[in-house]
Design a protein around this motif. Sequence first.
Motif, PDB file in Angstrom:
ATOM      1  N   SER A 271     -59.230  -8.643  45.108  1.00  0.00           N
ATOM      2  CA  SER A 271     -59.089  -7.231  44.770  1.00  0.00           C
ATOM      3  C   SER A 271     -60.162  -6.867  43.757  1.00  0.00           C
ATOM      4  N   PRO A 272     -60.713  -5.652  43.822  1.00  0.00           N
ATOM      5  CA  PRO A 272     -61.758  -5.273  42.861  1.00  0.00           C
ATOM      6  C   PRO A 272     -61.236  -5.056  41.447  1.00  0.00           C
ATOM      7  N   ASP A 273     -59.937  -4.949  41.260  1.00  0.00           N
ATOM      8  CA  ASP A 273     -59.419  -4.657  39.917  1.00  0.00           C
ATOM      9  C   ASP A 273     -58.258  -5.564  39.510  1.00  0.00           C
ATOM     10  N   ALA A 274     -58.062  -6.674  40.198  1.00  0.00           N
ATOM     11  CA  ALA A 274     -56.994  -7.609  39.845  1.00  0.00           C
ATOM     12  C   ALA A 274     -57.533  -9.028  39.967  1.00  0.00           C
ATOM     13  N   PRO A 275     -57.190  -9.906  39.018  1.00  0.00           N
ATOM     14  CA  PRO A 275     -57.708 -11.289  39.058  1.00  0.00           C
ATOM     15  C   PRO A 275     -56.903 -12.181  40.000  1.00  0.00           C
ATOM     16  N   MET A 276     -56.721 -11.748  41.208  1.00  0.00           N
ATOM     17  CA  MET A 276     -55.910 -12.481  42.170  1.00  0.00           C
ATOM     18  C   MET A 276     -56.722 -12.792  43.421  1.00  0.00           C
ATOM     19  N   ILE A 277     -56.471 -13.970  43.983  1.00  0.00           N
ATOM     20  CA  ILE A 277     -57.136 -14.417  45.203  1.00  0.00           C
ATOM     21  C   ILE A 277     -56.065 -14.655  46.259  1.00  0.00           C
ATOM     22  N   GLU A 278     -56.263 -14.067  47.418  1.00  0.00           N
ATOM     23  CA  GLU A 278     -55.359 -14.266  48.545  1.00  0.00           C
ATOM     24  C   GLU A 278     -56.013 -15.215  49.532  1.00  0.00           C
ATOM     25  N   ILE A 279     -55.363 -16.336  49.787  1.00  0.00           N
ATOM     26  CA  ILE A 279     -55.858 -17.317  50.751  1.00  0.00           C
ATOM     27  C   ILE A 279     -55.059 -17.144  52.042  1.00  0.00           C
ATOM     28  N   THR A 280     -55.735 -16.768  53.101  1.00  0.00           N
ATOM     29  CA  THR A 280     -55.090 -16.521  54.390  1.00  0.00           C
ATOM     30  C   THR A 280     -55.411 -17.644  55.359  1.00  0.00           C
ATOM     31  N   GLY A 281     -54.361 -18.256  55.889  1.00  0.00           N
ATOM     32  CA  GLY A 281     -54.531 -19.301  56.890  1.00  0.00           C
ATOM     33  C   GLY A 281     -53.938 -18.881  58.219  1.00  0.00           C
ATOM     34  N   THR A 282     -54.556 -19.281  59.299  1.00  0.00           N
ATOM     35  CA  THR A 282     -54.056 -18.980  60.636  1.00  0.00           C
ATOM     36  C   THR A 282     -53.906 -20.277  61.418  1.00  0.00           C
ATOM     37  N   GLY A 283     -53.016 -20.251  62.411  1.00  0.00           N
ATOM     38  CA  GLY A 283     -52.801 -21.434  63.215  1.00  0.00           C
ATOM     39  C   GLY A 283     -51.959 -21.120  64.431  1.00  0.00           C
ATOM     40  N   PRO A 284     -51.910 -22.027  65.384  1.00  0.00           N
ATOM     41  CA  PRO A 284     -51.119 -21.794  66.604  1.00  0.00           C
ATOM     42  C   PRO A 284     -49.618 -21.864  66.365  1.00  0.00           C
ATOM     43  N   LEU A 285     -49.209 -22.446  65.227  1.00  0.00           N
ATOM     44  CA  LEU A 285     -47.798 -22.537  64.862  1.00  0.00           C
ATOM     45  C   LEU A 285     -47.619 -22.034  63.431  1.00  0.00           C
ATOM     46  N   PRO A 286     -46.425 -21.524  63.090  1.00  0.00           N
ATOM     47  CA  PRO A 286     -46.207 -21.042  61.715  1.00  0.00           C
ATOM     48  C   PRO A 286     -46.493 -22.110  60.669  1.00  0.00           C
ATOM     49  N   GLY A 287     -46.071 -23.354  60.920  1.00  0.00           N
ATOM     50  CA  GLY A 287     -46.310 -24.423  59.955  1.00  0.00           C
ATOM     51  C   GLY A 287     -47.777 -24.719  59.748  1.00  0.00           C
ATOM     52  N   ASP A 288     -48.587 -24.583  60.800  1.00  0.00           N
ATOM     53  CA  ASP A 288     -50.024 -24.809  60.673  1.00  0.00           C
ATOM     54  C   ASP A 288     -50.661 -23.777  59.759  1.00  0.00           C
ATOM     55  N   ALA A 289     -50.244 -22.519  59.889  1.00  0.00           N
ATOM     56  CA  ALA A 289     -50.785 -21.461  59.045  1.00  0.00           C
ATOM     57  C   ALA A 289     -50.406 -21.673  57.585  1.00  0.00           C
TER      58      ALA A 289
ATOM     59  N   GLN B  51     -49.551 -24.531  56.112  1.00  0.00           N
ATOM     60  CA  GLN B  51     -50.212 -25.729  55.598  1.00  0.00           C
ATOM     61  C   GLN B  51     -51.663 -25.452  55.234  1.00  0.00           C
ATOM     62  N   ALA B  52     -52.374 -24.722  56.087  1.00  0.00           N
ATOM     63  CA  ALA B  52     -53.778 -24.434  55.829  1.00  0.00           C
ATOM     64  C   ALA B  52     -53.946 -23.562  54.587  1.00  0.00           C
ATOM     65  N   ALA B  53     -53.133 -22.515  54.456  1.00  0.00           N
ATOM     66  CA  ALA B  53     -53.259 -21.615  53.309  1.00  0.00           C
ATOM     67  C   ALA B  53     -52.948 -22.341  52.004  1.00  0.00           C
ATOM     68  N   ASP B  54     -51.875 -23.109  51.964  1.00  0.00           N
ATOM     69  CA  ASP B  54     -51.496 -23.802  50.736  1.00  0.00           C
ATOM     70  C   ASP B  54     -52.486 -24.905  50.377  1.00  0.00           C
ATOM     71  N   ALA B  55     -52.996 -25.603  51.379  1.00  0.00           N
ATOM     72  CA  ALA B  55     -53.936 -26.690  51.107  1.00  0.00           C
ATOM     73  C   ALA B  55     -55.233 -26.158  50.510  1.00  0.00           C
ATOM     74  N   VAL B  56     -55.743 -25.064  51.043  1.00  0.00           N
ATOM     75  CA  VAL B  56     -56.981 -24.498  50.513  1.00  0.00           C
ATOM     76  C   VAL B  56     -56.741 -23.904  49.124  1.00  0.00           C
ATOM     77  N   ALA B  57     -55.594 -23.279  48.909  1.00  0.00           N
ATOM     78  CA  ALA B  57     -55.283 -22.746  47.583  1.00  0.00           C
ATOM     79  C   ALA B  57     -55.233 -23.868  46.551  1.00  0.00           C
ATOM     80  N   THR B  58     -54.576 -24.975  46.879  1.00  0.00           N
ATOM     81  CA  THR B  58     -54.501 -26.118  45.971  1.00  0.00           C
ATOM     82  C   THR B  58     -55.879 -26.697  45.693  1.00  0.00           C
ATOM     83  N   SER B  59     -56.697 -26.809  46.738  1.00  0.00           N
ATOM     84  CA  SER B  59     -58.043 -27.346  46.583  1.00  0.00           C
ATOM     85  C   SER B  59     -58.912 -26.418  45.725  1.00  0.00           C
ATOM     86  N   LEU B  60     -58.761 -25.124  45.913  1.00  0.00           N
ATOM     87  CA  LEU B  60     -59.542 -24.169  45.120  1.00  0.00           C
ATOM     88  C   LEU B  60     -59.161 -24.253  43.638  1.00  0.00           C
TER      89      LEU B  60
END
Length: 211
Positions: free
Chosen positions: A99-117, A119-128
Amino acid sequence: MSDPRRSLGAAVRRWWPVVLAVPLGAGAGAGYAAVAPAAYTANSYVVVVAQNPGEGATAVNFAQAYGRLAGQPQVLAAAAARTGRTVSALEETVRGTTSPDAPMIEITGTGPLPGDAVQAADAVATSLIAFANTSSQDTGVKLVPLARAASPDGPSSPSAALDTAVGAAAGVLVGALAMAARRRPAAAAGGPAAAVFPGQPLERQSAGAVR
């Protein structure tokens, strides 16, 4: 034939490319929505916190920078090891937005199954977070998790309504282009070049046109 029927017939003859292309495009869009594989989306949130009070603008600036780094190999490498995916696969399925005025980052993950999406979003957020916090002494900011990704209730794509509308819009465009292509030959036939006298040589015709 009455005037309304004559006008309707003229409109149909003029607009038939659009009348034909719109339902065909809408049908193609609906067909794509019916056969396309489902994709699910999940969002994980990270907040940038300034270590010194009164440096909110600094936190926002670093959020913008780290949001762009979320899709870079140096961040995705650890997430790939955690999820068992490749870095290139995560590059195609995960993105960071800010956001241009908030110190927040949204990590969006996509996948063929809900669990894949999720897992991807949380893993990248943790890594970041881990990647950014190794430099917190130099940057003066720290990344902390705000909310883990929630399992999506349903697929984010395909959307029958959206794909049908896109197909119909494409039909309008194709029909309009077809109408424009039909008008060009007619306009050319009615121009000065159409005034040709049989048997007259081309050179003499050109000379007559100059006069």
